[in-house]
Design a protein around this motif. Sequence first.
Motif, mmCIF file in Angstrom:
data_model
loop_
_atom_site.group_PDB
_atom_site.id
_atom_site.type_symbol
_atom_site.label_atom_id
_atom_site.label_comp_id
_atom_site.label_asym_id
_atom_site.label_seq_id
_atom_site.Cartn_x
_atom_site.Cartn_y
_atom_site.Cartn_z
ATOM 1 N N PHE A 194 13.308 -34.334 4.451
ATOM 2 C CA PHE A 194 13.803 -33.573 5.606
ATOM 3 C C PHE A 194 12.697 -33.450 6.657
ATOM 4 C CE2 PHE A 194 14.452 -29.525 7.836
ATOM 5 C CZ PHE A 194 15.688 -29.775 8.414
ATOM 6 N N GLU A 195 11.509 -33.048 6.232
ATOM 7 C CA GLU A 195 10.384 -32.891 7.155
ATOM 8 C C GLU A 195 9.914 -34.245 7.698
ATOM 9 O OE1 GLU A 195 9.132 -30.093 8.436
ATOM 10 O OE2 GLU A 195 10.685 -29.026 7.308
ATOM 11 N N TYR A 196 9.869 -35.237 6.843
ATOM 12 C CA TYR A 196 9.411 -36.555 7.280
ATOM 13 C C TYR A 196 10.381 -37.149 8.298
ATOM 14 C CZ TYR A 196 7.091 -41.031 7.197
ATOM 15 O OH TYR A 196 6.402 -42.164 7.569
ATOM 16 N N ASP A 197 11.681 -36.961 8.076
ATOM 17 C CA ASP A 197 12.689 -37.445 9.018
ATOM 18 C C ASP A 197 12.520 -36.777 10.379
ATOM 19 O OD1 ASP A 197 15.151 -38.750 9.940
ATOM 20 O OD2 ASP A 197 16.084 -36.775 9.684
ATOM 21 N N LYS A 198 12.263 -35.474 10.382
ATOM 22 C CA LYS A 198 12.057 -34.771 11.658
ATOM 23 C C LYS A 198 10.871 -35.376 12.414
ATOM 24 C CE LYS A 198 11.635 -30.413 10.720
ATOM 25 N NZ LYS A 198 11.627 -28.941 10.644
ATOM 26 N N HIS A 199 9.795 -35.624 11.700
ATOM 27 C CA HIS A 199 8.614 -36.220 12.345
ATOM 28 C C HIS A 199 8.923 -37.615 12.887
ATOM 29 C CE1 HIS A 199 4.719 -38.025 12.992
ATOM 30 N NE2 HIS A 199 5.013 -38.938 12.091
ATOM 31 N N LEU A 200 9.549 -38.438 12.074
ATOM 32 C CA LEU A 200 9.847 -39.808 12.485
ATOM 33 C C LEU A 200 10.822 -39.834 13.659
ATOM 34 C CD1 LEU A 200 9.037 -42.663 11.784
ATOM 35 C CD2 LEU A 200 10.882 -42.734 10.107
ATOM 36 N N ALA A 201 11.826 -38.968 13.636
ATOM 37 C CA ALA A 201 12.785 -38.894 14.739
ATOM 38 C C ALA A 201 12.087 -38.503 16.037
ATOM 39 C CB ALA A 201 13.892 -37.893 14.409
ATOM 40 N N ILE A 210 17.134 -43.284 -0.631
ATOM 41 C CA ILE A 210 17.416 -42.587 0.615
ATOM 42 C C ILE A 210 18.841 -42.922 1.024
ATOM 43 C CG2 ILE A 210 16.865 -42.487 3.065
ATOM 44 C CD1 ILE A 210 14.023 -42.905 2.490
ATOM 45 N N ILE A 211 19.566 -41.908 1.481
ATOM 46 C CA ILE A 211 20.901 -42.114 2.030
ATOM 47 C C ILE A 211 20.845 -41.756 3.518
ATOM 48 C CG2 ILE A 211 22.099 -41.748 -0.160
ATOM 49 C CD1 ILE A 211 22.665 -38.864 0.765
ATOM 50 N N GLU A 212 21.921 -42.013 4.238
ATOM 51 C CA GLU A 212 21.937 -41.764 5.677
ATOM 52 C C GLU A 212 21.541 -40.325 6.012
ATOM 53 O OE1 GLU A 212 24.311 -43.563 4.255
ATOM 54 O OE2 GLU A 212 24.591 -45.359 5.459
ATOM 55 N N ALA A 213 21.987 -39.375 5.210
ATOM 56 C CA ALA A 213 21.684 -37.970 5.480
ATOM 57 C C ALA A 213 20.177 -37.704 5.449
ATOM 58 C CB ALA A 213 22.398 -37.073 4.469
ATOM 59 N N ASP A 214 19.441 -38.444 4.635
ATOM 60 C CA ASP A 214 17.987 -38.254 4.557
ATOM 61 C C ASP A 214 17.278 -38.720 5.822
ATOM 62 O OD1 ASP A 214 18.054 -37.225 1.934
ATOM 63 O OD2 ASP A 214 18.088 -39.244 1.105
ATOM 64 N N LEU A 215 17.870 -39.660 6.521
ATOM 65 C CA LEU A 215 17.279 -40.193 7.750
ATOM 66 C C LEU A 215 18.157 -39.903 8.970
ATOM 67 C CD1 LEU A 215 15.974 -43.665 6.491
ATOM 68 C CD2 LEU A 215 14.621 -41.651 7.060
#
Length: 190
Positions: free
Chosen positions: A104-111, A143-148
């Motif tokens: 969740f946190e990593y996705d926020k950073h990458l986004a 990883i699924i779509e929701a994770d990214l």
Amino acid sequence: TLVESLALARNSKEVSHVVILINKAVEALLEGLTPHIQPVETESLARYRDANLLVLRALADDRAYGLNWTKSRVTAALVEARDEIKYNPDAVDCFIRSGMVNLFEYDKHLATAVGEGNNVIALTFAMHLCKMYLIDDRSNAHIIEADLFGTIEALQKIATHSPRPPEGIVHLMEMIKMSSERLEQSLAMS
């Protein structure tokens, strides 16, 4: 340096030394799993990777600091790493597959990195991760779509709103959509 940091963390008992140890292990994997000009022996590379992961797994043990705390620090170390090493797909994949990343946190950073629009390395890296996990490796999905979700949304904005979208991004977004639809259909049939 990892061994020195390990000894310091063990002898000191201060959390700050454990955080330094985690940062060293993350940095070591980010640098060590980078493709080099000179070929590295596969067995040596595997031992190197395993030694760093072993330290992180030991810290993630419930008798030490626990998985959630360790994942949080590993994720922070990934996000705060130097730009020239932080977008290493092999190392990030290693952390994700070992369960050491708060997705969740990593996705926020990458986004956020992708959404800024001027970080070509982050954009290429995000596209590679999405392709790797959401298209190529569907049968063994870590990883699924929701994770990214945030990253996919940022990529989709670039694909649809950019006057000249980067090469391959429109196709990638279509492939992710088709892959997701196929997965939903197969789940509905089950």
